[in-house]
Scaffold this active site. Structure first.
Site, PDB file in Angstrom:
ATOM      1  N   TYR A 269      -1.775  -1.145  10.522  1.00 49.63           N
ATOM      2  CA  TYR A 269      -1.854  -1.461   9.076  1.00 49.63           C
ATOM      3  C   TYR A 269      -0.574  -0.981   8.386  1.00 49.63           C
ATOM      4  O   TYR A 269       0.023  -1.723   7.595  1.00 49.63           O
ATOM      5  CB  TYR A 269      -3.089  -0.782   8.476  1.00 49.63           C
ATOM      6  CG  TYR A 269      -3.252  -0.997   6.990  1.00 49.63           C
ATOM      7  CD1 TYR A 269      -3.635  -2.236   6.473  1.00 49.63           C
ATOM      8  CD2 TYR A 269      -3.031   0.046   6.087  1.00 49.63           C
ATOM      9  CE1 TYR A 269      -3.789  -2.432   5.106  1.00 49.63           C
ATOM     10  CE2 TYR A 269      -3.181  -0.144   4.717  1.00 49.63           C
ATOM     11  CZ  TYR A 269      -3.563  -1.391   4.236  1.00 49.63           C
ATOM     12  OH  TYR A 269      -3.708  -1.575   2.873  1.00 49.63           O
TER      13      TYR A 269
ATOM     14  N   SER B 278       0.881  -1.169   0.000  1.00 50.22           N
ATOM     15  CA  SER B 278       0.000   0.000   0.000  1.00 50.22           C
ATOM     16  C   SER B 278       0.913   1.211   0.000  1.00 50.22           C
ATOM     17  O   SER B 278       2.098   1.089   0.349  1.00 50.22           O
ATOM     18  CB  SER B 278      -0.858  -0.015   1.269  1.00 50.22           C
ATOM     19  OG  SER B 278      -1.445   1.258   1.489  1.00 50.22           O
TER      20      SER B 278
HETATM   21  N1  LIG Z   1      -8.633  -0.326  -1.550  1.00 56.79           N
HETATM   22  C1  LIG Z   1      -7.633   0.413  -1.191  1.00 56.79           C
HETATM   23  O1  LIG Z   1      -7.770   1.639  -1.099  1.00 56.79           O
HETATM   24  C2  LIG Z   1      -6.298  -0.207  -0.927  1.00 56.79           C
HETATM   25  C3  LIG Z   1      -5.167   0.631  -0.879  1.00 56.79           C
HETATM   26  C4  LIG Z   1      -3.928   0.073  -0.652  1.00 56.79           C
HETATM   27  C5  LIG Z   1      -3.795  -1.293  -0.495  1.00 56.79           C
HETATM   28  N2  LIG Z   1      -4.904  -2.092  -0.534  1.00 56.79           N
HETATM   29  C6  LIG Z   1      -4.696  -3.542  -0.384  1.00 56.79           C
HETATM   30  O2  LIG Z   1      -5.339  -4.220  -1.441  1.00 56.79           O
HETATM   31  C7  LIG Z   1      -5.566  -5.577  -1.065  1.00 56.79           C
HETATM   32  C8  LIG Z   1      -6.962  -6.008  -1.461  1.00 56.79           C
HETATM   33  O3  LIG Z   1      -7.915  -5.245  -0.743  1.00 56.79           O
HETATM   34  P1  LIG Z   1      -9.147  -4.548  -1.468  1.00 56.79           P
HETATM   35  O4  LIG Z   1      -8.874  -3.099  -1.507  1.00 56.79           O
HETATM   36  O5  LIG Z   1      -9.492  -5.233  -2.714  1.00 56.79           O
HETATM   37  O6  LIG Z   1     -10.282  -4.747  -0.355  1.00 56.79           O
HETATM   38  P2  LIG Z   1     -11.526  -5.757  -0.272  1.00 56.79           P
HETATM   39  O7  LIG Z   1     -12.501  -5.468  -1.358  1.00 56.79           O
HETATM   40  O8  LIG Z   1     -12.005  -5.663   1.120  1.00 56.79           O
HETATM   41  O9  LIG Z   1     -10.895  -7.193  -0.548  1.00 56.79           O
HETATM   42  C9  LIG Z   1     -10.107  -7.843   0.387  1.00 56.79           C
HETATM   43  C10 LIG Z   1     -10.198  -9.325   0.129  1.00 56.79           C
HETATM   44  O10 LIG Z   1      -9.326 -10.008   1.057  1.00 56.79           O
HETATM   45  C11 LIG Z   1     -10.044 -11.131   1.564  1.00 56.79           C
HETATM   46  N3  LIG Z   1      -9.562 -11.567   2.862  1.00 56.79           N
HETATM   47  C12 LIG Z   1      -9.617 -10.944   4.062  1.00 56.79           C
HETATM   48  N4  LIG Z   1      -9.096 -11.716   5.038  1.00 56.79           N
HETATM   49  C13 LIG Z   1      -8.709 -12.876   4.433  1.00 56.79           C
HETATM   50  C14 LIG Z   1      -8.117 -14.066   4.887  1.00 56.79           C
HETATM   51  N5  LIG Z   1      -7.817 -14.275   6.193  1.00 56.79           N
HETATM   52  N6  LIG Z   1      -7.854 -15.046   3.976  1.00 56.79           N
HETATM   53  C15 LIG Z   1      -8.146 -14.888   2.678  1.00 56.79           C
HETATM   54  N7  LIG Z   1      -8.736 -13.780   2.190  1.00 56.79           N
HETATM   55  C16 LIG Z   1      -9.014 -12.790   3.059  1.00 56.79           C
HETATM   56  C17 LIG Z   1     -11.474 -10.680   1.642  1.00 56.79           C
HETATM   57  O11 LIG Z   1     -12.299 -11.814   1.723  1.00 56.79           O
HETATM   58  P3  LIG Z   1     -13.772 -11.772   2.425  1.00 56.79           P
HETATM   59  O12 LIG Z   1     -14.654 -11.163   1.411  1.00 56.79           O
HETATM   60  O13 LIG Z   1     -14.075 -13.196   2.744  1.00 56.79           O
HETATM   61  O14 LIG Z   1     -13.651 -10.912   3.651  1.00 56.79           O
HETATM   62  C18 LIG Z   1     -11.608  -9.883   0.358  1.00 56.79           C
HETATM   63  O15 LIG Z   1     -11.927 -10.715  -0.724  1.00 56.79           O
HETATM   64  C19 LIG Z   1      -5.307  -5.639   0.452  1.00 56.79           C
HETATM   65  O16 LIG Z   1      -4.050  -6.233   0.688  1.00 56.79           O
HETATM   66  C20 LIG Z   1      -5.294  -4.162   0.862  1.00 56.79           C
HETATM   67  O17 LIG Z   1      -4.523  -3.937   2.008  1.00 56.79           O
HETATM   68  C21 LIG Z   1      -6.138  -1.574  -0.731  1.00 56.79           C
END
Ligand SMILES: NC(=O)c1ccc[n+]([C@@H]2O[C@H](COP(=O)([O-])OP(=O)(O)OC[C@H]3O[C@@H](n4cnc5c(N)ncnc54)[C@H](OP(=O)(O)O)[C@@H]3O)[C@@H](O)[C@H]2O)c1
Length: 281
Positions: free
Chosen positions: A151, A138
């Protein structure tokens, strides 16, 4: 070109879902999409299934599921060309008041889950003498954001581990790519981030940041996760020879990464005389 096998964690929503949808439409890709409840969370892939897509049940904190997922990929496609460690959670709260258990769990998912996946995939990549490990960090992995101490710490750990891993496996034909997004419209800021409200008046400015996330989540953020998916695919597939280690995604991420590094450089130069004075003469 040889068909590439991609293994992507956390495909239920957000970046993972968008990447899975994008990859599912490519005939040159074998896809293993994973989710905690694949039977209900990956139905969106059914319309694309052309024998090149497998679904797997994977909670990255459960070692037995990590092992069985890697086994499934090996049996189905013979190896993994690209591992995308995307699954992750957020957490908002002051450093002092954050829930201890939740703070640990962030590291379990964002750091140890990513490491377990990677350690289990590496033997295949070493045997193949090629592979790409895409780790979701991130912009918080490069900077420090108010209300995100744990985080930020987890994503800094992802950065450090990935940087060293990249050096250790470079000569084996394996490359690493750190994805460093700013705000993207996914579930991350909403349901995927616990929020601990501040009790101490001393932390008023932090409270505002937490309350904003409570109200809006990632709703108003500029980042488009499908554009991110296209960039990741393009970098790994068409620009592998010049693959960077760092990939900030979004204008805010790019601006903040540059500002942070320039500031660090300025400080390192300012303190240089003192820094080198610490060595034995
Ligand atoms: N969106 C942003 O602004 C942003 C910015 C920087 C970095 N990121 C990073 O991007 C990555 C993806 O996040 P996202 O933004 O796409 O958010 P998201 O829509 O909330 O997706 C996160 C995914 O991770 C899964 N997950 C959570 N805990 C888990 C576990 N113990 N085992 C396996 N899967 C698990 C969730 O599954 P469930 O649906 O079952 O909960 C969900 O499918 C993360 O690493 C996050 O830190 C996001």
């Amino acid at each position: 070109m040889k068909k590439q096998t991609w293994l992507v964690t956390g495909c239920h929503t957000g970046f993972g879902k968008n990447l899975a949808i994008f990859l599912a439409q490519h005939k040159d890709v074998n896809l293993v999409a994973t989710a905690r409840k694949p039977e209900s969370q990956l139905n969106f892939l059914d319309q694309y299934d052309h024998g090149q897509i497998k679904k797997a049940k994977l909670d990255v904190t459960k070692h037995d599921q990590v092992v069985s997922t890697v086994k499934l990929v090996k049996q189905a496609f013979g190896g993994v060309d690209v591992l995308v460690n995307n699954a992750g959670l957020g957490y908002f709260g002051t450093f002092e008041e954050s829930n201890w258990k939740e703070a640990h769990y962030i590291f379990d998912v964002d750091v140890w889950g990513l490491c377990d996946m990677t350690r289990n995939v590496l033997p295949m990549m070493r045997a193949q003498k090629h592979g790409t490990i895409v780790n979701f960090s991130s912009i918080c992995g490069l900077t420090g954001f108010l209300s995100c101490a744990y985080y930020d710490g987890a994503k800094h750990a992802v950065e450090g581990i990935t940087k060293t891993l990249a050096k250790e496996v470079k000569h084996l034909g394996i490359k690493c790519l750190l994805i460093e997004p700013s705000g993207f419209r996914t579930d991350w800021g909403g349901r995927s981030s616990e929020k601990t409200v501040t009790k101490f008046a001393d932390y008023k400015p932090v409270e505002q940041a937490i309350n904003y996330m409570k109200e809006h989540g990632s709703d108003n953020t500029p980042g488009d996760p499908m554009r991110a998916a296209k960039i990741i695919y393009d970098q790994v597939t068409n620009h592998w020879d010049t693959l960077p280690l760092h990939m900030p995604l979004g204008k805010a991420a790019s601006d903040e990464a540059i500002a942070e590094m320039e500031n660090n450089l300025k400080e390192f130069k300012q303190t240089r005389k003192t820094s080198i004075s610490a060595d034995h003469r």
